[in-house]
Scaffold this motif. Structure first.
Motif, mmCIF file in Angstrom:
data_model
loop_
_atom_site.group_PDB
_atom_site.id
_atom_site.type_symbol
_atom_site.label_atom_id
_atom_site.label_comp_id
_atom_site.label_asym_id
_atom_site.label_seq_id
_atom_site.Cartn_x
_atom_site.Cartn_y
_atom_site.Cartn_z
ATOM 1 N N HIS A 1 8.106 3.298 2.126
ATOM 2 C CA HIS A 1 9.396 3.821 2.802
ATOM 3 C C HIS A 1 9.940 4.675 1.326
ATOM 4 C CE1 HIS A 1 13.702 4.193 3.696
ATOM 5 N NE2 HIS A 1 13.237 4.093 4.895
ATOM 6 N N GLU A 2 10.284 5.899 1.522
ATOM 7 C CA GLU A 2 10.733 6.610 0.346
ATOM 8 C C GLU A 2 11.861 6.064 -0.356
ATOM 9 O OE1 GLU A 2 11.517 10.273 2.024
ATOM 10 O OE2 GLU A 2 9.206 10.772 1.846
ATOM 11 N N HIS A 3 12.722 5.367 0.200
ATOM 12 C CA HIS A 3 14.037 4.878 -0.424
ATOM 13 C C HIS A 3 13.997 3.124 -0.380
ATOM 14 C CE1 HIS A 3 14.879 9.072 0.093
ATOM 15 N NE2 HIS A 3 15.018 8.857 1.201
ATOM 16 N N THR A 4 13.131 2.554 0.160
ATOM 17 C CA THR A 4 13.237 1.202 -0.034
ATOM 18 C C THR A 4 11.973 0.593 -0.727
ATOM 19 O OG1 THR A 4 12.303 0.527 2.123
ATOM 20 C CG2 THR A 4 14.705 0.891 2.143
ATOM 21 N N ASP A 5 11.714 -0.765 -0.811
ATOM 22 C CA ASP A 5 10.564 -1.253 -1.156
ATOM 23 C C ASP A 5 9.551 -1.643 -0.126
ATOM 24 O OD1 ASP A 5 10.580 -0.914 -3.845
ATOM 25 O OD2 ASP A 5 10.197 -3.054 -4.220
ATOM 26 N N GLN A 6 9.911 -1.250 1.327
ATOM 27 C CA GLN A 6 8.969 -1.407 2.349
ATOM 28 C C GLN A 6 7.733 -0.928 2.373
ATOM 29 O OE1 GLN A 6 12.383 -0.279 5.192
ATOM 30 N NE2 GLN A 6 12.433 -2.477 6.029
ATOM 31 N N SER A 7 6.800 -1.246 2.950
ATOM 32 C CA SER A 7 5.454 -0.788 2.800
ATOM 33 C C SER A 7 4.974 -1.251 4.157
ATOM 34 C CB SER A 7 4.694 -1.120 1.822
ATOM 35 O OG SER A 7 4.348 -2.362 1.921
ATOM 36 N N ILE A 8 3.907 -0.362 5.006
ATOM 37 C CA ILE A 8 3.202 -0.730 5.865
ATOM 38 C C ILE A 8 1.563 -0.492 5.549
ATOM 39 C CG2 ILE A 8 2.482 -0.172 8.356
ATOM 40 C CD1 ILE A 8 5.332 0.646 8.693
ATOM 41 N N ILE A 9 0.860 -1.364 5.703
ATOM 42 C CA ILE A 9 -0.581 -1.153 5.582
ATOM 43 C C ILE A 9 -1.405 -1.240 6.917
ATOM 44 C CG2 ILE A 9 -2.451 -2.034 4.167
ATOM 45 C CD1 ILE A 9 -0.260 -3.189 2.174
ATOM 46 N N ILE B 1 11.291 -12.269 -2.857
ATOM 47 C CA ILE B 1 10.852 -12.767 -1.560
ATOM 48 C C ILE B 1 10.604 -11.632 -0.549
ATOM 49 C CG2 ILE B 1 11.903 -14.330 0.457
ATOM 50 C CD1 ILE B 1 11.227 -15.442 -2.429
ATOM 51 N N VAL B 2 9.711 -11.766 0.235
ATOM 52 C CA VAL B 2 9.060 -10.545 1.220
ATOM 53 C C VAL B 2 8.958 -11.223 2.565
ATOM 54 C CG1 VAL B 2 7.510 -8.781 1.647
ATOM 55 C CG2 VAL B 2 7.853 -9.201 -0.702
ATOM 56 N N SER B 3 9.506 -10.573 3.791
ATOM 57 C CA SER B 3 9.323 -10.778 4.972
ATOM 58 C C SER B 3 7.936 -9.994 5.237
ATOM 59 C CB SER B 3 10.371 -10.364 5.926
ATOM 60 O OG SER B 3 10.082 -10.859 6.989
ATOM 61 N N ASN C 1 5.580 -5.290 5.294
ATOM 62 C CA ASN C 1 6.080 -5.841 3.827
ATOM 63 C C ASN C 1 7.629 -5.452 3.899
ATOM 64 O OD1 ASN C 1 3.589 -7.089 2.945
ATOM 65 N ND2 ASN C 1 3.135 -4.907 2.805
ATOM 66 N N ASN C 2 8.553 -6.438 4.113
ATOM 67 C CA ASN C 2 9.935 -5.923 4.240
ATOM 68 C C ASN C 2 10.829 -6.954 3.151
ATOM 69 O OD1 ASN C 2 12.433 -4.899 5.186
ATOM 70 N ND2 ASN C 2 12.526 -6.408 6.849
ATOM 71 N N THR D 1 19.620 4.272 2.927
ATOM 72 C CA THR D 1 18.398 4.362 2.811
ATOM 73 C C THR D 1 17.726 4.358 4.433
ATOM 74 O OG1 THR D 1 18.386 1.874 2.816
ATOM 75 C CG2 THR D 1 18.345 3.060 0.726
ATOM 76 N N HIS D 2 18.270 3.943 5.410
ATOM 77 C CA HIS D 2 17.747 3.849 6.675
ATOM 78 C C HIS D 2 16.396 2.982 6.754
ATOM 79 C CE1 HIS D 2 20.710 6.837 7.931
ATOM 80 N NE2 HIS D 2 20.544 7.550 6.838
ATOM 81 N N PRO D 3 16.642 1.784 6.346
ATOM 82 C CA PRO D 3 15.217 1.041 6.308
ATOM 83 C C PRO D 3 14.641 0.950 7.613
ATOM 84 C CG PRO D 3 17.297 -0.383 6.097
ATOM 85 C CD PRO D 3 17.624 1.027 5.905
ATOM 86 N N TRP D 4 13.341 0.468 7.563
ATOM 87 C CA TRP D 4 12.599 0.607 8.640
ATOM 88 C C TRP D 4 12.999 -0.760 9.373
ATOM 89 C CZ3 TRP D 4 7.488 1.519 5.640
ATOM 90 C CH2 TRP D 4 7.475 2.923 5.550
#
Length: 194
Positions: free
Chosen positions: A45-53, A128-130, A150-151, A170-173
């Motif tokens: 995600h461009e503005h949060t620490d979220q990622s998708i793999i 702590i990551v969901s 990863n959220n 940030t419009h998080p996922w």
């Protein structure tokens, strides 16, 4: 199931077009920034620490059904160095309904939700990551397709991620965005499995 999130974009090619899926908006393709293994597609995600793999992995024939999802979750925990008491926890595992999936080639599909205490760049600080983990089992291609969302739930104040946290919207996922990705994941060319 209707998706009311306005974060979703239309189908995005994966692995050179061998697969495709709807990737949420504000996704940055990490392969444009650094080298990624050939069996992975990584989006941040461009503005949060979220990622998708999205990963193409060897089919784990020694584990079945929800145990396979647990096996891959524990494997991710090892990669995240989330090993040891209290650093990794499975909350739920459920079967995904095949009629709702575009990936009709899978023998079964599973959704695992859990949490892991993860440090970034070998830092001491733990975030702590969901972890939302979608597993598509394709024994006929000797492949497990793993899709991980990863959220981060809490970011340690001493983590490098804390510096990047801003007060801008940030419009998080959302989990709905992830569900849309799982439902839209489609196979176009089985040759990708070698």
């Amino acid at each position: 199931m209707q998706n009311h999130s306005n974060n979703v974009i239309e189908c995005h090619p994966l692995f050179g077009g061998a697969l495709s899926a709807t990737i949420p908006r504000n996704a940055k393709d990490i392969s444009e920034l650094r080298e990624i293994p050939d069996n992975q597609e990584v989006f941040a995600h461009e503005h949060t620490d979220q990622s998708i793999i999205v990963e193409l992995l060897e089919f784990q024939s020694h584990v079945e059904n929800e145990d396979a999802a647990r096996y891959h979750f524990e494997d991710v925990a090892g990669s995240n160095k989330a090993v040891g008491p209290g650093t990794s926890e499975v909350k739920t595992i459920k079967a995904l309904s095949k009629p709702e999936l575009s990936m009709q080639e899978c023998s079964s599909a599973w959704l695992l939700t859990g949490t892991q205490a993860v440090s970034k760049f070998n830092e001491e600080a733990k975030n702590i990551v969901s972890i939302h983990l979608g597993l598509f089992r394709l024994p006929q291609f000797s492949t497990d397709i793993l899709v991980t969302f990863n959220n981060p739930l809490t970011i340690s104040s001493s983590s490098s991620s804390a510096a990047g946290a801003s007060n801008l919207p940030t419009h998080p996922w959302t989990i709905q965005d992830f569900d849309s990705l799982l439902q839209s994941l489609k196979l176009h060319n089985p040759g990708v499995f070698g």
